[in-house]
Scaffold this motif. Structure first.
Motif, mmCIF file in Angstrom:
data_model
loop_
_atom_site.group_PDB
_atom_site.id
_atom_site.type_symbol
_atom_site.label_atom_id
_atom_site.label_comp_id
_atom_site.label_asym_id
_atom_site.label_seq_id
_atom_site.Cartn_x
_atom_site.Cartn_y
_atom_site.Cartn_z
ATOM 1 N N ARG A 149 43.848 38.119 39.171
ATOM 2 C CA ARG A 149 43.708 39.350 39.955
ATOM 3 C C ARG A 149 44.832 40.287 39.558
ATOM 4 O O ARG A 149 45.906 40.300 40.150
ATOM 5 N N PRO A 150 44.583 41.068 38.517
ATOM 6 C CA PRO A 150 45.632 41.923 37.969
ATOM 7 C C PRO A 150 46.022 43.065 38.905
ATOM 8 O O PRO A 150 45.299 43.362 39.861
ATOM 9 N N ILE A 151 47.158 43.706 38.616
ATOM 10 C CA ILE A 151 47.608 44.848 39.433
ATOM 11 C C ILE A 151 47.868 46.074 38.555
ATOM 12 O O ILE A 151 48.563 46.993 38.972
ATOM 13 N N ASP A 152 47.294 46.046 37.341
ATOM 14 C CA ASP A 152 47.537 47.159 36.411
ATOM 15 C C ASP A 152 47.092 48.515 36.978
ATOM 16 O O ASP A 152 47.743 49.539 36.755
ATOM 17 N N LEU A 153 46.005 48.529 37.748
ATOM 18 C CA LEU A 153 45.510 49.808 38.272
ATOM 19 C C LEU A 153 46.498 50.400 39.284
ATOM 20 O O LEU A 153 46.656 51.615 39.381
ATOM 21 N N SER A 172 38.147 49.618 42.181
ATOM 22 C CA SER A 172 39.013 48.679 42.895
ATOM 23 C C SER A 172 39.189 49.137 44.338
ATOM 24 O O SER A 172 39.603 50.268 44.599
ATOM 25 N N VAL A 173 38.892 48.225 45.265
ATOM 26 C CA VAL A 173 39.027 48.536 46.691
ATOM 27 C C VAL A 173 40.505 48.720 47.028
ATOM 28 O O VAL A 173 40.933 49.764 47.539
ATOM 29 N N GLY A 174 41.315 47.710 46.700
ATOM 30 C CA GLY A 174 42.745 47.773 47.024
ATOM 31 C C GLY A 174 43.426 48.912 46.281
ATOM 32 O O GLY A 174 44.308 49.579 46.836
ATOM 33 N N ASP A 230 32.033 38.873 48.139
ATOM 34 C CA ASP A 230 32.511 37.925 49.160
ATOM 35 C C ASP A 230 31.380 37.076 49.736
ATOM 36 O O ASP A 230 31.630 36.034 50.325
ATOM 37 N N LEU A 273 38.252 50.763 36.423
ATOM 38 C CA LEU A 273 37.176 50.044 37.107
ATOM 39 C C LEU A 273 37.352 50.220 38.599
ATOM 40 O O LEU A 273 38.419 50.594 39.071
ATOM 41 N N VAL A 300 32.004 41.038 39.806
ATOM 42 C CA VAL A 300 33.255 41.669 40.269
ATOM 43 C C VAL A 300 34.496 40.875 39.869
ATOM 44 O O VAL A 300 35.469 41.438 39.370
ATOM 45 N N LYS A 346 44.593 46.870 56.079
ATOM 46 C CA LYS A 346 45.052 48.098 55.435
ATOM 47 C C LYS A 346 45.727 49.025 56.438
ATOM 48 O O LYS A 346 46.599 49.811 56.075
HETATM 49 C C1 UD1 Z 1 39.039 43.594 48.130
HETATM 50 C C2 UD1 Z 1 38.742 42.681 49.290
HETATM 51 C C3 UD1 Z 1 38.001 41.432 48.820
HETATM 52 C C4 UD1 Z 1 36.776 41.815 47.991
HETATM 53 C C5 UD1 Z 1 37.148 42.794 46.883
HETATM 54 C C6 UD1 Z 1 35.949 43.332 46.123
HETATM 55 C C7 UD1 Z 1 40.605 43.034 50.789
HETATM 56 C C8 UD1 Z 1 41.824 42.480 51.426
HETATM 57 N N1 UD1 Z 1 39.986 42.264 49.915
HETATM 58 O O1 UD1 Z 1 39.915 42.890 47.260
HETATM 59 O O2 UD1 Z 1 37.599 40.709 49.976
HETATM 60 O O3 UD1 Z 1 36.240 40.655 47.401
HETATM 61 O O4 UD1 Z 1 37.838 43.936 47.445
HETATM 62 O O5 UD1 Z 1 35.033 43.880 46.975
HETATM 63 O O6 UD1 Z 1 40.172 44.143 51.101
HETATM 64 N N2 UD1 Z 1 41.347 44.717 39.267
HETATM 65 C C9 UD1 Z 1 42.024 44.973 38.096
HETATM 66 N N3 UD1 Z 1 43.239 45.579 38.169
HETATM 67 C C10 UD1 Z 1 43.791 45.943 39.358
HETATM 68 C C11 UD1 Z 1 43.083 45.690 40.551
HETATM 69 C C12 UD1 Z 1 41.852 45.082 40.482
HETATM 70 O O7 UD1 Z 1 41.563 44.643 37.016
HETATM 71 O O8 UD1 Z 1 44.911 46.494 39.339
HETATM 72 C C13 UD1 Z 1 40.027 44.051 39.211
HETATM 73 C C14 UD1 Z 1 39.971 42.714 39.948
HETATM 74 O O9 UD1 Z 1 40.473 41.662 39.164
HETATM 75 C C15 UD1 Z 1 38.477 42.606 40.206
HETATM 76 C C16 UD1 Z 1 38.052 44.064 40.426
HETATM 77 O O10 UD1 Z 1 39.098 44.856 39.914
HETATM 78 O O11 UD1 Z 1 37.839 42.100 39.071
HETATM 79 C C17 UD1 Z 1 37.829 44.438 41.864
HETATM 80 O O12 UD1 Z 1 38.949 44.048 42.634
HETATM 81 P P1 UD1 Z 1 39.429 44.870 43.902
HETATM 82 O O13 UD1 Z 1 38.305 45.752 44.367
HETATM 83 O O14 UD1 Z 1 40.726 45.513 43.592
HETATM 84 O O15 UD1 Z 1 39.642 43.710 44.965
HETATM 85 P P2 UD1 Z 1 40.711 43.655 46.131
HETATM 86 O O16 UD1 Z 1 41.017 45.028 46.619
HETATM 87 O O17 UD1 Z 1 41.824 42.769 45.732
#
Ligand code: UD1
Length: 419
Positions: A122-126, A165-167, A307, A163, A329, A28
């Protein structure tokens, strides 16, 4: 490339294994370097494939990236394109976090649907909804695979994540640093990597409060300056090694880590009977002779990390009794269980999220493909308790997140070779 792993045949793992820098924190800050034209120095970076892909992605945008050992220096002064390289971005899910800084600094970013681990949809809607709330216009091609996001200058907004979301939290937090006015992120993720990123951004002149809680406020500034980031220890590597110790350790010492970041994991391992001593920067783990069954439910931080679900599942195959695993998750993060069953485990999948384990079961050697980095590591653990020699194909997936694992594991008594 593949790993050939010999079963330990009753031997125990002992000695010391140091933890390296956090992949997820470091990735990041590579993205954050796009927010400024001044140099960003990253120290203690793990030398793993995901970091190399991120370096290539930044270089393809025109950033200068140099490295000496574990120190990277990034200067994002002459960024020549607004489009993320498709080939690289498709192999790295974390590429999507670059979209926030690109949009914030240059007012435009184009990217394709990101790739990464095969752990379900792994959606990107958020991300897209967040950019819109910050005032950007999002358009996509007919198939919905390629996106263009534009905004002259982002505007602060009130955003509540549907929901956690870390990213998503990291990306919108970075985007908001250069927006006009205040952004508040509700239902934000609370992972230690988010605190590390916010602290770094604040050192570069950002005004972020509340990172590490579920409400983060960001007061936008006009520009950020460069800075130095000391990558913290990887808590997922720490947790992986602690699970390994609970499975096979005899005073296995894990150093250069922060046990405070894996309290939920330690709690589970102790409840199964593992003996764990801990200091501020180390852990010493000895296996339970007869591990007790436990019910595992993954959860956002500070709960049990998704993880570590696959490595922990190997431990559950050795527990005396019936355990339940509930992955909350991600969808599709249980497919590797079939391979554990082929090795002799007795795991009954209930649905895409849950499985019941009956144990203990002896495992036998097998050939398997590492489906993602965490399940790949889990297969190494399974191979260690199996009789004979196991082969784990697709070593790349393990190299994505664990640096030179064969050298590091050899030091604690594992017989593993890369071919
Ligand atoms: C990060 C970590 C990954 C960890 C995950 C959850 C990095 C590089 N990766 O991944 O190792 O397993 O956090 O702790 O830091 N979601 C949506 N829409 C979105 C984004 C996410 O529905 O736009 C959902 C995902 O499908 C999942 C949930 O949100 O079910 C959590 O995902 P997210 O926390 O975003 O994971 P990453 O940031 O990709």
């Amino acid at each position: 490339m593949k790993f050939i792993v010999q079963g330990l045949a009753g031997k125990r793992l002992a000695g010391t294994i140091p933890v390296l820098g956090s992949k997820n924190a470091c990735l990041k800050v590579f993205a954050a370097a796009i927010l400024t034209s001044e140099p960003v120095i990253i120290k203690n970076a793990p030398l793993i494939e995901d970091i190399f892909r991120m370096r290539e992605l930044l270089a393809s945008l025109g950033a200068e990236v140099e490295n000496r050992g574990r120190v990277f220096r990034i200067v994002a002064k002459n960024i020549k394109t607004r489009a993320l390289d498709d080939g690289i971005a498709k192999s790295l899910r974390a590429s999507i976090v670059l979209a926030g800084p690109m949009l914030a600094r240059f007012g435009e970013v184009q990217f394709s649907y990101p790739g990464g681990c095969v752990i379900g949809k792994r959606p990107i809607d958020l991300f897209l909804d967040g950019f819109k709330k910050l005032g950007a216009r999002v358009t996509s091609d007919k198939q919905g695979n390629r996106f263009t996001v534009k905004a002259k200058r982002l505007r602060g907004a009130n955003i509540c994540f549907r929901l956690v979301s870390v990213g998503g939290t990291e990306t919108l937090m970075m985007a908001a640093t250069l927006a006009a006015g205040r952004t508040t992120l509700h239902n934000a993720a609370q992972e230690p990597e988010i605190i590390a990123l916010a602290d770094f951004l604040n050192k570069c002149g950002a005004r972020i409060k509340g990172a590490g809680t579920n409400t983060i406020t960001v007061d936008g500034v006009r520009s950020l300056h460069g800075g130095v980031f000391q990558t913290p220890p990887d808590r997922l590597e720490t947790g992986s090694f602690a699970i390994m110790g609970a499975l096979l350790g005899d005073k296995l010492k894990i150093t250069n880590c922060n046990p405070a970041h894996i309290l939920g994991v330690i709690e589970h391992l102790e409840s199964m009977g593992a003996s764990i001593k801990k200091g501020r920067t180390w852990l010493e783990v000895t296996r339970a002779k007869k591990p007790l069954p436990v019910n595992l439910k993954t959860h956002e931080y500070p709960g049990f990390p998704t993880d570590l679900q696959a490595p922990f599942a190997v431990l559950l195959t050795q527990a005396y009794g019936t355990s339940m695993l509930f992955e909350t998750v991600f969808d599709g993060r249980l497919t590797y269980l079939e391979d554990l069953n082929r090795m002799g485990a007795d795991i009954v999948p209930c649905d895409a999220h849950r499985a019941v384990f009956h144990g203990p079961r002896s495992l036998r050697d097998r050939e398997a493909d590492a489906p993602d980095l965490r399940a790949g590591l889990a297969f190494i653990f399974a191979a260690l308790i199996a009789k004979g020699e196991s082969i784990i194909h697709n070593a790349y997936n393990i190299d994505r997140g664990y640096e030179k694992i064969e050298d590091r594991f050899s030091g604690i008594g594992v017989n593993i070779k890369r071919v």
